[in-house]
Structure formats: structure tokens, C-alpha cells
Scaffold this active site. Structure first.
Site, PDB file in Angstrom:
ATOM      1  N   HIS B 121       0.848  -1.215   0.000  1.00 38.41           N
ATOM      2  CA  HIS B 121       0.000   0.000   0.000  1.00 38.41           C
ATOM      3  C   HIS B 121       0.874   1.251   0.000  1.00 38.41           C
ATOM      4  O   HIS B 121       0.726   2.145  -0.826  1.00 38.41           O
ATOM      5  CB  HIS B 121      -0.902  -0.015   1.240  1.00 38.41           C
ATOM      6  CG  HIS B 121      -1.715   1.227   1.421  1.00 38.41           C
ATOM      7  ND1 HIS B 121      -3.054   1.316   1.094  1.00 38.41           N
ATOM      8  CD2 HIS B 121      -1.370   2.462   1.889  1.00 38.41           C
ATOM      9  CE1 HIS B 121      -3.495   2.535   1.366  1.00 38.41           C
ATOM     10  NE2 HIS B 121      -2.490   3.247   1.848  1.00 38.41           N
ATOM     11  N   GLU B 122       1.814   1.325   0.923  1.00 43.67           N
ATOM     12  CA  GLU B 122       2.618   2.568   1.045  1.00 43.67           C
ATOM     13  C   GLU B 122       3.431   2.817  -0.219  1.00 43.67           C
ATOM     14  O   GLU B 122       3.581   3.953  -0.667  1.00 43.67           O
ATOM     15  CB  GLU B 122       3.552   2.468   2.260  1.00 43.67           C
ATOM     16  CG  GLU B 122       2.834   2.387   3.598  1.00 43.67           C
ATOM     17  CD  GLU B 122       1.775   3.475   3.800  1.00 43.67           C
ATOM     18  OE1 GLU B 122       0.752   3.191   4.439  1.00 43.67           O
ATOM     19  OE2 GLU B 122       1.952   4.600   3.267  1.00 43.67           O
ATOM     20  N   HIS B 125       1.655   4.780  -2.718  1.00 43.77           N
ATOM     21  CA  HIS B 125       1.790   6.249  -2.549  1.00 43.77           C
ATOM     22  C   HIS B 125       3.132   6.707  -3.109  1.00 43.77           C
ATOM     23  O   HIS B 125       3.204   7.729  -3.801  1.00 43.77           O
ATOM     24  CB  HIS B 125       1.726   6.627  -1.067  1.00 43.77           C
ATOM     25  CG  HIS B 125       0.380   6.459  -0.439  1.00 43.77           C
ATOM     26  ND1 HIS B 125      -0.772   6.943  -0.990  1.00 43.77           N
ATOM     27  CD2 HIS B 125       0.009   5.861   0.728  1.00 43.77           C
ATOM     28  CE1 HIS B 125      -1.806   6.655  -0.206  1.00 43.77           C
ATOM     29  NE2 HIS B 125      -1.362   5.988   0.836  1.00 43.77           N
ATOM     30  N   HIS B 131      -5.470   7.439  -2.131  1.00 44.37           N
ATOM     31  CA  HIS B 131      -6.349   6.405  -1.573  1.00 44.37           C
ATOM     32  C   HIS B 131      -7.546   6.173  -2.478  1.00 44.37           C
ATOM     33  O   HIS B 131      -8.054   7.081  -3.117  1.00 44.37           O
ATOM     34  CB  HIS B 131      -6.806   6.809  -0.176  1.00 44.37           C
ATOM     35  CG  HIS B 131      -5.768   6.559   0.862  1.00 44.37           C
ATOM     36  ND1 HIS B 131      -5.656   7.282   2.026  1.00 44.37           N
ATOM     37  CD2 HIS B 131      -4.744   5.665   0.887  1.00 44.37           C
ATOM     38  CE1 HIS B 131      -4.648   6.841   2.736  1.00 44.37           C
ATOM     39  NE2 HIS B 131      -4.066   5.861   2.075  1.00 44.37           N
TER      40      HIS B 131
END
Lengths: 95, 526
Positions: B121-122, B125, B131
């Protein structure tokens, strides 16, 4: 699930960009509808019933572990260099 | 999906684990490599691990306040965060060291938070994805130990391919791995991503030989890697040298242009004075002025500073050009405006700029260091003392006398020992709080405790539109707060918590009352 206080809710909404973070500093009072809008936006994002109120589902949601990055583009949070920014919300790309 | 902010301008990215000595560093590296391979297999991106703080993506474990203005909160809730693509901290991913991490990438949450999942997930980014509200998406904000099962969820895959395109070559037909026994509860499934990894039963001897081979391969890989890093380091060094020369050349050209502009203006002024004198003498009898004082002529020398030419005095330090300079510090002191640049200051009272300024700051505050080169920040505190910030120290003056026990280190204010300087110090008119800023961070100062508030620093982005690394800031007699950077300033709109005008205005016009130069267009006219 401990009930979420208004303050918890308020800080959560600011931390994850449902309310402008700048309120952390200015303490500008927000109208009720602004607060309700922010709660509805959080509930929609979190895929829980959209009530605009701090209900049990919402209290559970704000206690779930998550990523620290905000959910909307606002005031350049987590951008490496803080360019001029109108502080508004970024345009969401439609799927 | 959301494409957030800038993307990387190239697709071959480097990454590096910063805490290489932490107990599970090996596992962290492996998991990060696995997470990156998921993004790599669904786009044109390629990733290479390096051992350098110049890597595009730095993987950091930290707790609570860790210097980026976004503090962690101990076990639970916020697990990690990452910065969107860009220079410096852009792309970096920070993980909360207070979490109980499970580095084995299994589905069992009772053993802790699945690091592999959070890293996936990170790193989304770090690549430019925001998101998503799709609960199946990796980029859904809330942690869910969901499985990728060799294939990135559509939402994420569409997002990353919109940013960096999809892989040209088609992967072999997808052969699903033998399904692992899924547990009964709904979402507890594993993130498994090695579709083509063969399953076999090696014997012990063969396994040892394989390990030796594997170690040898890794050693060679590391050696190649280090050679590659040294080569890149030399390349960067050459690149930086070229950029430095470039910058110097541009600076010389700029100063030459300024000098020519200044000389042109000087000619216009002399012409105007001569024309005025002629007009004056033709109308009225000449009255010789009682005293003739030679006004020292000042003309910018080659580096733009004004060299005061006094025929009878030895040349003093070159003074900054009042109408063409940035400000190191600015503050109202005893109802008058003081602007600081280098070791000099200007003083502007009710009738404008005092004659004979700029003058040396130490002529007013002689207790400041002999070798004063610049003042970082100044403000008048609530006890009407004058506080100077210079490097890692601060000086408190009662009027022009240094208060006993000063200077003191910035750490005495509760500021971190790593802080090299303060950019700005000001009392905010909106709530009369005192703030210090430095780089990308700011602190609120508590006058009663004499320390900065524990819940700080925070990120400067809250002062929307001002940006990072400002030169200075202050509250003017109109109660408004102004932020300064380079030759411009912004008025800040307290109610909207953002700059009142996105484009900075020219400081010299408003604060030094400099005339507008012929080729300058008024903001209103603009």
C-alpha cells in the site's frame, strides 16, 4: 468499541483531510453542516452507512488500523515539496 | 483510484532500507522487494535496491515524532505513511516501529500486522497513487490483510498503468499457485505472489550446494552493485559540478543585468534632478544650501552589493541593495519596522526609511557576535523582549541589553538538537500564539512553559500557499501576518488559512517604499 468523542472525530477528520488541517491551528469554528458533510464523506469512503452522525459503525471505523496519508488531496500533505496550493481538494480521477 | 500529485519522471527507480541494522532487516528487504515486484509486474516500472541515501524510495522504521511533521501514534491506528513522488523525501515510506509487524507475509493477523500488505500500500503512494474507496483495492485506506493472489486488484492496476503504462511483454499464461488452505474467516487470506516458483523437495546436500551458490551469487551481486553505486556517485558528482557552474554563470549574468538596470535608473534620476534644478533656478533666486554634505555615492560592485565609497574612510562591509534584496529577518520592534539582511538592518518608522540605513545590526545590539554574518529570525515577545535567532543559539535582549545567561542553545526551547537554524519567528495575529518555523516544519511556542508544545512539529503545508524553507515572517501593525521568500512576500488570510494572493508580491515596494522600476507592472494593472 469506546464511543468516539466529538474531539476524537474532529481530530480524525482533520488528520485524514476530511476537514482542512489548518483548523488544527486556527481553531476556526466550523458550521454543523461542514462537520456533517465531513462525516458523510468519511462514511462513504469507508463504505459504511452514510448517516452524517457519529454512530457505532463510524466509531468502529475510526479505530481501525490504517495508513497515515490523508484520503483527499489537501494542502499538499505528504507532497515532498509544498508548492503553492489553493488548499482545496484535488480532482479525483474517475475510474 | 486517485492519481495524486506528480509522478516519477522515469521508470527505473532505486530503493534502499535505511535501518539496515534492525533485527528483521533481512526480512524487511525481502518483503519490500516482493511488494515492489507486484507493482513492477503490472507496469513499466523497474526497481533496483541500492545502499545509498540518494535512493528514490527510502524505507524507514521510526516511532512518534520522527522529524517529518507527521508523528506516529504508537501501537494501532496509524501503521505507516509515505510521500508522493518527488525530490528529497519524495517517495519515502515510513513504518511505525511501535507496531507489531509480521514479516512473514502470512494471513494470520494474530501474529501481528502483515508488513508485506502495508508495504504494498505505502509503495503505491511512493509511486503516485492516492487512496481509493474500493474496498478490494490495495490503496483502500484501512488495513485489511487481503490477498493479491498474483494479480493486482483492477482498481490499483488501472491506476498504476495510467501512471506508468503496462508491461510490453506478455507474461506467460497465469498458472495459479496450488491454493493454500484458506482459513474460515472472511478476509484472512495471504498475499502470495510467486506464480512461477516451482515446488520441489530438495535433498539436504543439494540444498547446501544451492545455498552456497546463492550466497556466492548474492556476494557477486552486491559487489556489482557497489561498483555500480561508485560509478553513479562519480556521475552524480560530475552532474552536480556542472550544475554548480551553470548556477554561477546564471548568477553572474543576473547581477550584470541588475547592474545595468541600476545604472540606467541612476542616469534617469540624474537627468531628472538636472531637469528639476534648471526648472527651479529659472523660477527662483538661488539660495545656497547652508551645509553641503557629500552624499556618499553607492554603486553596486560586481556581486550586486553596494560598496559605500567614502573618500576619507576605509571601505566598510559591502551593504545590500535596499531595493533589490531578500530579507533574513523582519519584525516590529517598539512600533517600528526592522528588516535584517546579512549583518545589516533597515529601520522604518512612521515617516518611512530612516536616513543612513542600512546600518550594522551590532550598532544597536552590540552583544551580538563580533563576526555576525546574518540574523536568522527576530521577534518581540510578550514581555517586549527582543529575541534573536542565530544558528543554533538564541539571544534575548531587554531593549538593547543582553539578558543575563544568554545566548542559549535552541534545545533550551525544546527544539530538537538536530535543528541547525530557525527560518522565522512570529506572533500570529489570529490567536496571538508564537510560532517558529524551519524548513518544512513549524512549532508553536508556549510562553508560560518557555518550551515548544509537545505535539509539534507539524508540516508547514498547513500555512497553505506559503511553501517550505521560507526566509522570514512577521505580524505587521495591521494585525496581518506576512511570509517572505526571496524578493517577494505573501499576505496571509487568517480566516481562510491560506495566502491571500497565490503570487508573491515584490517586497521592496511595500516595505522599503522603493519606486516601481519602469519595466515593472503593478499587480493591480497585471
Amino acid at each position: 468499541t469506546k464511543p468516539a468523542s466529538q474531539d476524537d472525530m474532529y481530530n480524525y477528520l482533520m488528520q485524514f483531510d476530511y476537514l482542512p488541517k489548518s483548523n488544527l491551528e486556527s481553531g476556526n469554528l466550523l458550521s454543523d453542516e461542514k462537520l456533517t458533510e465531513a462525516i458523510e464523506s468519511l462514511q462513504a469512503f469507508g463504505n459504511i452507512p452514510v448517516t452524517g452522525k457519529i454512530d457505532a459503525a463510524t466509531a468502529r471505523l475510526i479505530q481501525k488500523p490504517r495508513c497515515g496519508v490523508g484520503d483527499h488531496r489537501s494542502a499538499n500533505s505528504f507532497s515532498p515539496d509544498n508548492l503553492y496550493h489553493d488548499g482545496g481538494y484535488g480532482v479525483r480521477v474517475r475510474r | 483510484y486517485v492519481l495524486q500529485g506528480p509522478k516519477w519522471s522515469r521508470t527505473d527507480l532505486t530503493w534502499s532500507v535505511v535501518n539496515r541494522t534492525m533485527p528483521d532487516a533481512e526480512k524487511v528487504r525481502k518483503m519490500v522487494a516482493r511488494a515492489l515486484s507486484v507493482w513492477e509486474n503490472n507496469s513499466k516500472l523497474t526497481f533496483r535496491e541500492v545502499y545509498s541515501d540518494q535512493a528514490d524510495i527510502q524505507i524507514v522504521f521510526a516511532r512518534l515524532q520522527h522529524g517529518d511533521g507527521y508523528k506516529f501514534d504508537g501501537p494501532g491506528q496509524v501503521l505507516a505513511h509515505a510521500f508522493y513522488p518527488g525530490e528529497g523525501r519524495g517517495g519515502d515510506a515510513h513504518f511505525d516501529a511501535d507496531e507489531t509487524w509480521d514479516f512473514d507475509g502470512v494471513a494470520d493477523d494474530s501474529r501481528g500486522t502483515n508488513f508485506l500488505n502495508v508495504a504494498l500500500h505505502e509503495l503505491g503512494h511512493s509511486l503516485g497513487l492516492g487512496h481509493s474507496s474500493d474496498t478490494n483495492a490495495i490503496m483502500f485506506p484501512w488495513y485489511q490483510n487481503n490477498e493479491v493472489d498474483g494479480k493486482l486488484p483492477d482498481d490499483d492496476r488501472h491506476g498504476i498503468q495510467e501512471l506508468y503504462g503496462s508491461k510490453e511483454k506478455t507474461w506467460g499464461p497465469y498458472r495459479p499457485r496450488p491454493t493454500t488452505t484458506t482459513t474460515t474467516t472472511t478476509t484472512m487470506r495471504t498475499l502470495s505472489y510467486y506464480p512461477d516458483k516451482p515446488v520441489y523437495r530438495p535433498n539436504k546436500e543439494r540444498e547446501r550446494a544451492r545455498d552456497r551458490q546463492e550466497q556466492e551469487r548474492r556476494r557477486q551481486e552486491q559487489e556489482r552493485q557497489e561498483q555500480e553505486d561508485r560509478r553513479r556517485e562519480r556521475e552524480w558528482e560530475r552532474e552536480r559540478e556542472r550544475q554548480r557552474q551553470d548556477r554561477d554563470q546564471k548568477e553572474r549574468e543576473r547581477q550584470e543585468r541588475e547592474r545595468q538596470e541600476w545604472e540606467r535608473q541612476e542616469r534617469v534620476r540624474i537627468e531628472w534632478e538636472r531637469a528639476n534644478r534648471e526648472r527651479y533656478t529659472s523660477q527662483k533666486p538661488v539660495t545656497r544650501p547652508t551645509t553641503t554634505t557629500r552624499r556618499p555615492t553607492s554603486r553596486p560592485n560586481q556581486n550586486g552589493w553596494h560598496q559605500q565609497t567614502h573618500h576619507h574612510k576605509k571601505p566598510r562591509k559591502p551593504k545590500p541593495d535596499t531595493c533589490m534584496t531578500s530579507y533574513d529577518a523582519i519584525s516590529m520592534i517598539r512600533g517600528e519596522l526592522f528588516i535584517f539582511r546579512g549583518p545589516f538592518l533597515w529601520r522604518i518608522g512612521a515617516s518611512g526609511l530612516y536616513p543612513g540605513y542600512p546600518t550594522e545590526t551590532r550598532r544597536h545590539w552590540s552583544a551580538l557576535p563580533e563576526n555576525l554574518t546574518k540574523v536568522d529570525a527576530v521577534y518581540e515577545n510578550k514581555r517586549r523582549q527582543i529575541v534573536f535567532f542565530i544558528g543554533r543559539e538564541y539571544y534575548v535582549f531587554n531593549s538593547v541589553n543582553l539578558a543575563p545567561g544568554y545566548p542559549k542553545p535552541l534545545t533550551d526551547l525544546g527544539l530538537p538538537s538536530t535543528l541547525s537554524h530557525i527560518d522565522a519567528s512570529f506572533v500570529w495575529g489570529h490567536n496571538n500564539n508564537t510560532f517558529f518555523t524551519s524548513g518544512t516544519l513549524y512549532w508553536r511556542f508556549n510562553d508560560s512553559t518557555g518550551q515548544v508544545e509537545p505535539s509539534y512539529p507539524r508540516d508547514m503545508s498547513i500555512w497553505s500557499g506559503v511553501g517550505y524553507n521560507i526566509d522570514t515572517a512577521f505580524q505587521y501593525v495591521d494585525g496581518k501576518t506576512y511570509f517572505f521568500k526571496n524578493l517577494g512576500y505573501w499576505e496571509f488570510s487568517d480566516d481562510h488559512m491560506k495566502v491571500a494572493h497565490p503570487r508573491p508580491k515584490l517586497s521592496s515596494r511595500k516595505w522599503m517604499q522603493c519606486a516601481r522600476s519602469a519595466n515593472e507592472v503593478d499587480d493591480e494593472q497585471r
